[in-house]
Design a protein around this motif. Structure first.
Motif: not given
Length: 296
Positions: A30-37
């Protein structure tokens, strides 16, 4: 078109892997959603126009995560079709449900389930998974359940990472961290086999054949990925998730004691990468694997 019957079997005790996703990895992802999606949009843009999905299809999205691919598929199949997104992580599904409520889509359903245990049988025309099947602890069982979820002649596509050498965005940081810390022990808690478990074409093809698929094809997709908005973001991501994150997490107190040295070494390595308007970008490579179920 009526939505397919998508009942899952009664809930069973979560496996160690499912517990790990919910207890440890969910918050990190959740914290790194901006990278993972957001960071994987180049892969999505390359793959989605090629998907064998038709208006009116009933689709299952396995390991749907935050639901972005399920909702994208729902736009393709249209109001006569339907999409069922299945994931084992409660945090992801909560976000998916909340974001679905903000759309005009009424042909998407999200379910909590483990594809390695069971999926609705014979309910779908197309099965999709983006960077999820690599984490199957028993890949043949998971792939077989995806095949059983399809109707005769149904189609499937799953996207997996190719080998580490072609994915420095994941492998480079692990190499750096291992200069300071020991590799994880055999008893380390993990999310499953890991991002490169289906990188070998021959091995993965054999698993899919055993699982009952036909007309199996592999297409290489090369695309840049976002690894962080800046150096600090990229380092935090690498030390939280993926191969480097596993090494760092399992080293515990030793890792924290050596954090300044590790972060300095990662800063040097990441500084050599390409910059774009939205952040730091590195090369990546995946397989788009397509197959069919027997027609009868």
């Amino acid at each position: 078109m009526a939505h397919p019957q998508t009942d899952l079997p009664p809930a069973q005790t979560d496996s160690d892997f499912v517990q790990f996703w919910n207890e440890v990895l969910g918050p990190k992802f959740n914290r790194f959603r901006h990278i993972l999606t957001g960071g994987l949009t180049h892969h999505s843009e390359a793959v989605f126009p090629k998907l064998p999905v038709r208006p009116g299809d009933a689709v299952v999205d396995v390991g749907c995560g935050w639901g972005d691919t399920a909702m994208k598929l729902a736009r393709i199949v249209g109001p006569e079709g339907s999409v069922t997104g299945i994931d084992c992580c409660d945090m992801f599904l909560e976000t998916a449900q909340a974001e679905l409520a903000e759309t005009d889509l009424d042909n998407v359903t999200f379910l909590r389930g483990d594809a390695e245990v069971a999926l609705p049988e014979g309910a779908f025309d197309f099965a999709f998974a983006r960077f999820g099947t690599m984490f199957f602890a028993n890949p043949v069982a998971g792939l077989r359940n995806m095949r059983r979820a399809l109707r005769p002649g149904g189609r499937m596509v799953h996207i997996v990472w190719r080998d580490p050498a072609d994915n420095p965005w994941l492998s480079m940081a692990k190499e750096v961290v291992l200069r300071f810390l020991p590799p994880p022990g055999a008893d380390a808690r993990t999310c499953g086999p890991g991002p490169f478990s289906m990188a070998d074409e021959a091995t993965t093809r054999k698993m899919m054949e055993i699982a009952g698929y036909e007309d199996i094809t592999f297409e290489r997709i090369d695309a840049p990925v976002l690894v962080g908005r800046n150096i600090e973001d990229a380092i935090a991501f690498q030390l939280a998730i993926g191969p480097a994150g596993e090494v760092f997490r399992e080293a515990g107190a030793e890792a924290e004691a050596k954090r300044p040295q590790i972060e300095a070494a990662l800063t040097e390595a990441i500084n050599r990468q390409r910059r774009e308007a939205d952040g730091i970008v590195m090369p990546s490579s995946s397989w788009m694997i397509s197959a069919r179920t027997p027609a009868d």
